[in-house]
Design a protein around this motif. Structure first.
Motif, PDB file in Angstrom:
ATOM      1  N   GLU A 167       0.788  -1.175  -0.016  1.00 43.37           N
ATOM      2  CA  GLU A 167       0.042   0.022   0.094  1.00 43.37           C
ATOM      3  C   GLU A 167       0.974   1.314  -0.066  1.00 43.37           C
ATOM      4  O   GLU A 167       0.699   2.272  -0.666  1.00 43.37           O
ATOM      5  CB  GLU A 167      -1.021  -0.061   1.158  1.00 43.37           C
ATOM      6  CG  GLU A 167      -2.180  -1.109   1.115  1.00 43.37           C
ATOM      7  CD  GLU A 167      -3.021  -0.896   2.318  1.00 43.37           C
ATOM      8  OE1 GLU A 167      -4.073  -0.873   2.093  1.00 43.37           O
ATOM      9  OE2 GLU A 167      -2.353  -1.054   3.508  1.00 43.37           O
ATOM     10  N   TYR A 168       1.907   1.288   0.719  1.00 42.39           N
ATOM     11  CA  TYR A 168       2.708   2.515   0.719  1.00 42.39           C
ATOM     12  C   TYR A 168       3.448   2.524  -0.684  1.00 42.39           C
ATOM     13  O   TYR A 168       3.665   3.919  -1.129  1.00 42.39           O
ATOM     14  CB  TYR A 168       3.859   2.143   1.952  1.00 42.39           C
ATOM     15  CG  TYR A 168       4.832   3.279   1.948  1.00 42.39           C
ATOM     16  CD1 TYR A 168       4.760   4.425   2.760  1.00 42.39           C
ATOM     17  CD2 TYR A 168       6.001   3.237   1.482  1.00 42.39           C
ATOM     18  CE1 TYR A 168       5.478   5.658   2.974  1.00 42.39           C
ATOM     19  CE2 TYR A 168       7.148   4.310   1.434  1.00 42.39           C
ATOM     20  CZ  TYR A 168       6.774   5.638   2.257  1.00 42.39           C
ATOM     21  OH  TYR A 168       7.602   6.527   2.287  1.00 42.39           O
ATOM     22  N   ALA A 169       3.952   1.420  -1.125  1.00 40.87           N
ATOM     23  CA  ALA A 169       4.644   1.698  -2.499  1.00 40.87           C
ATOM     24  C   ALA A 169       3.588   2.281  -3.342  1.00 40.87           C
ATOM     25  O   ALA A 169       4.009   2.935  -4.389  1.00 40.87           O
ATOM     26  CB  ALA A 169       5.052   0.257  -3.001  1.00 40.87           C
ATOM     27  N   VAL A 170       2.363   1.757  -3.450  1.00 37.80           N
ATOM     28  CA  VAL A 170       1.208   2.201  -4.224  1.00 37.80           C
ATOM     29  C   VAL A 170       0.987   3.713  -4.547  1.00 37.80           C
ATOM     30  O   VAL A 170       0.976   4.497  -5.089  1.00 37.80           O
ATOM     31  CB  VAL A 170      -0.003   1.435  -4.308  1.00 37.80           C
ATOM     32  CG1 VAL A 170      -1.115   2.066  -4.906  1.00 37.80           C
ATOM     33  CG2 VAL A 170       0.027   0.251  -4.818  1.00 37.80           C
ATOM     34  N   GLU A 171       0.918   4.240  -2.999  1.00 39.65           N
ATOM     35  CA  GLU A 171       0.726   5.559  -2.774  1.00 39.65           C
ATOM     36  C   GLU A 171       2.028   6.563  -3.240  1.00 39.65           C
ATOM     37  O   GLU A 171       1.802   7.495  -3.536  1.00 39.65           O
ATOM     38  CB  GLU A 171       0.336   5.758  -1.140  1.00 39.65           C
ATOM     39  CG  GLU A 171      -0.953   5.249  -0.820  1.00 39.65           C
ATOM     40  CD  GLU A 171      -2.034   5.727  -1.924  1.00 39.65           C
ATOM     41  OE1 GLU A 171      -2.245   6.774  -2.039  1.00 39.65           O
ATOM     42  OE2 GLU A 171      -2.646   4.833  -2.181  1.00 39.65           O
ATOM     43  N   SER A 172       3.310   5.947  -2.917  1.00 37.87           N
ATOM     44  CA  SER A 172       4.506   6.560  -3.510  1.00 37.87           C
ATOM     45  C   SER A 172       4.338   6.876  -4.920  1.00 37.87           C
ATOM     46  O   SER A 172       4.858   7.901  -5.328  1.00 37.87           O
ATOM     47  CB  SER A 172       5.633   5.699  -2.914  1.00 37.87           C
ATOM     48  OG  SER A 172       5.834   5.406  -1.610  1.00 37.87           O
ATOM     49  N   TRP A 173       3.850   5.831  -5.389  1.00 39.82           N
ATOM     50  CA  TRP A 173       3.770   5.645  -7.161  1.00 39.82           C
ATOM     51  C   TRP A 173       2.956   6.794  -7.401  1.00 39.82           C
ATOM     52  O   TRP A 173       2.980   7.721  -8.323  1.00 39.82           O
ATOM     53  CB  TRP A 173       3.364   4.290  -7.673  1.00 39.82           C
ATOM     54  CG  TRP A 173       2.876   4.425  -8.918  1.00 39.82           C
ATOM     55  CD1 TRP A 173       3.382   4.900 -10.128  1.00 39.82           C
ATOM     56  CD2 TRP A 173       1.859   3.464  -9.401  1.00 39.82           C
ATOM     57  NE1 TRP A 173       2.729   4.739 -11.122  1.00 39.82           N
ATOM     58  CE2 TRP A 173       1.613   3.919 -11.010  1.00 39.82           C
ATOM     59  CE3 TRP A 173       0.847   2.613  -8.921  1.00 39.82           C
ATOM     60  CZ2 TRP A 173       0.517   3.316 -11.426  1.00 39.82           C
ATOM     61  CZ3 TRP A 173      -0.186   2.168  -9.629  1.00 39.82           C
ATOM     62  CH2 TRP A 173      -0.311   2.337 -10.883  1.00 39.82           C
ATOM     63  N   ARG A 174       1.593   6.882  -6.839  1.00 44.16           N
ATOM     64  CA  ARG A 174       0.630   7.713  -6.965  1.00 44.16           C
ATOM     65  C   ARG A 174       1.139   9.148  -6.685  1.00 44.16           C
ATOM     66  O   ARG A 174       0.981  10.160  -7.663  1.00 44.16           O
ATOM     67  CB  ARG A 174      -0.557   7.529  -6.169  1.00 44.16           C
ATOM     68  CG  ARG A 174      -1.828   8.403  -6.386  1.00 44.16           C
ATOM     69  CD  ARG A 174      -2.786   8.663  -5.413  1.00 44.16           C
ATOM     70  NE  ARG A 174      -3.509   7.433  -4.567  1.00 44.16           N
ATOM     71  CZ  ARG A 174      -4.551   7.002  -4.968  1.00 44.16           C
ATOM     72  NH1 ARG A 174      -5.198   7.660  -5.900  1.00 44.16           N
ATOM     73  NH2 ARG A 174      -5.028   5.863  -4.453  1.00 44.16           N
ATOM     74  N   GLY A 175       1.849   9.324  -5.662  1.00 44.08           N
ATOM     75  CA  GLY A 175       2.411  10.640  -5.449  1.00 44.08           C
ATOM     76  C   GLY A 175       3.457  11.010  -6.637  1.00 44.08           C
ATOM     77  O   GLY A 175       3.570  12.325  -6.926  1.00 44.08           O
ATOM     78  N   ALA A 176       4.266  10.266  -7.067  1.00 43.34           N
ATOM     79  CA  ALA A 176       5.267  10.505  -8.449  1.00 43.34           C
ATOM     80  C   ALA A 176       4.454  10.778  -9.464  1.00 43.34           C
ATOM     81  O   ALA A 176       4.985  11.608 -10.205  1.00 43.34           O
ATOM     82  CB  ALA A 176       6.035   9.033  -8.479  1.00 43.34           C
ATOM     83  N   VAL A 177       3.482  10.062  -9.769  1.00 53.06           N
ATOM     84  CA  VAL A 177       2.721  10.587 -10.784  1.00 53.06           C
ATOM     85  C   VAL A 177       1.911  11.947 -10.680  1.00 53.06           C
ATOM     86  O   VAL A 177       2.122  12.849 -11.689  1.00 53.06           O
ATOM     87  CB  VAL A 177       1.526   9.711 -11.142  1.00 53.06           C
ATOM     88  CG1 VAL A 177       0.278  10.027 -12.027  1.00 53.06           C
ATOM     89  CG2 VAL A 177       1.682   8.117 -11.366  1.00 53.06           C
TER      90      VAL A 177
END
Length: 295
Positions: A167-177
């Motif tokens: 979940e943390y990785a997904v939110e990090s990816w979302r933030g990078a987008v």
């Protein structure tokens, strides 16, 4: 209402989800119930009525409105099924957000991630605990969900990760987008790749915690790749559909896992395609596809 077995499919108004409901309703018995879920009440009602009216349908079919982006609604439905029926026997998490070629991937990222990833995490958290012994929990992903499709610099985010870490990785990816830093971090522009890898990683995380008990009770938790399917979601992306399956054909391999007499330990926690577990470390980053996508 006395019900022997309960099956639930998300994203079930049309396409593969609808075909999965039809297949479940044809294979299960008159004392069983299949829940067809989707966001639109009228479409859910119509689809459930149509499946219930099919000549091959044997079990009860019921429509339930479920917006998978509403994590509270997912939790409430799981709790309702636990209280009413003691749990659920088959869960197929199938919902997907449609993105068209030429659309900005960044502009559609939140909806795509919410439907494909946040919802997957919520389904695993809420329905995993109410899955009865001998049950089946399948997340529909794709062959792009193997780790090798990501830049090696990102592998540690998902390999051996817990669900919290995924979940943390997904939110990090979302933030990078949102911050337009995906290229610097190594994320591909094509949303489907990290999304599918994260789905499979989430299943692996939950399966790792449950494996011993589930295998002892004949319970399967896995992700599944149905192959190329001719649906409204996939058709805009491909020019050649000569090798594509109809939704009913694609549902067959998924239902084979559902109704198998015994759980193959090599399938447990893995991404399964046509009865074979795919190598988690396989695949290569999709550099060429990125060039065709609007950032």
């Amino acid at each position: 209402m006395n019900v022997s077995r309960i099956a639930l499919v998300t994203g079930a108004n049309q396409g593969l989800g609808r075909a999965l409901v039809e297949g479940l309703a044809a294979h299960m018995g008159p004392d069983d119930m299949v829940l067809l879920t989707g966001r639109d009440e009228q479409r859910v009602t119509d689809a459930a009525h149509e499946v219930a009216s099919l000549p091959g349908t044997r079990s009860r079919v019921q429509g339930r409105v479920l917006d998978v982006t509403d994590t509270d609604a997912i939790a409430d439905l799981a709790d309702d099924l636990r209280q009413r029926y003691g749990g659920v026997d088959i869960v197929i998490s199938n919902a997907v957000a449609r993105v068209l070629p030429g659309e900005s991937q960044a502009a559609r990222a939140d909806e795509f991630i919410d439907v494909s990833n946040t919802a997957t995490h919520a389904m695993l958290r809420s329905f995993g605990p109410v899955l009865r012994p001998g049950g089946r929990f399948l997340v529909v992903a794709s062959s792009l969900g193997t780790l090798g499709h990501l830049d090696p610099a990102l592998h540690d985010l998902f390999d051996g990760a817990s669900l919290d870490q995924v979940e943390y990785a997904v939110e990090s990816w979302r933030g990078a987008v949102h911050h337009r830093t995906t290229a610097e971090a190594g994320w591909p522009l094509w949303l489907n790749v990290p999304s599918k890898v994260a789905q499979v990683a989430a299943v692996r995380a939950v399966a790792a915690e449950r494996r011993e008990h589930d295998l002892a009770t004949g319970t399967l938790v896995a992700s599944v790749c149905p192959g190329m399917v001719d649906t409204a979601t996939s058709r805009p992306w491909f020019s050649d559909f000569s090798q594509a399956q109809s939704p009913a054909e694609a549902a067959g391999a998924v239902l084979d896992l559902v109704f198998a007499d015994h759980v193959d330990p090599t399938h447990y926690g893995e991404l399964v395609r046509f009865g074979k577990a795919l190598d988690w470390y396989g695949g290569t980053p999709p550099v060429e596809q990125d060039r065709l996508i609007t950032p």
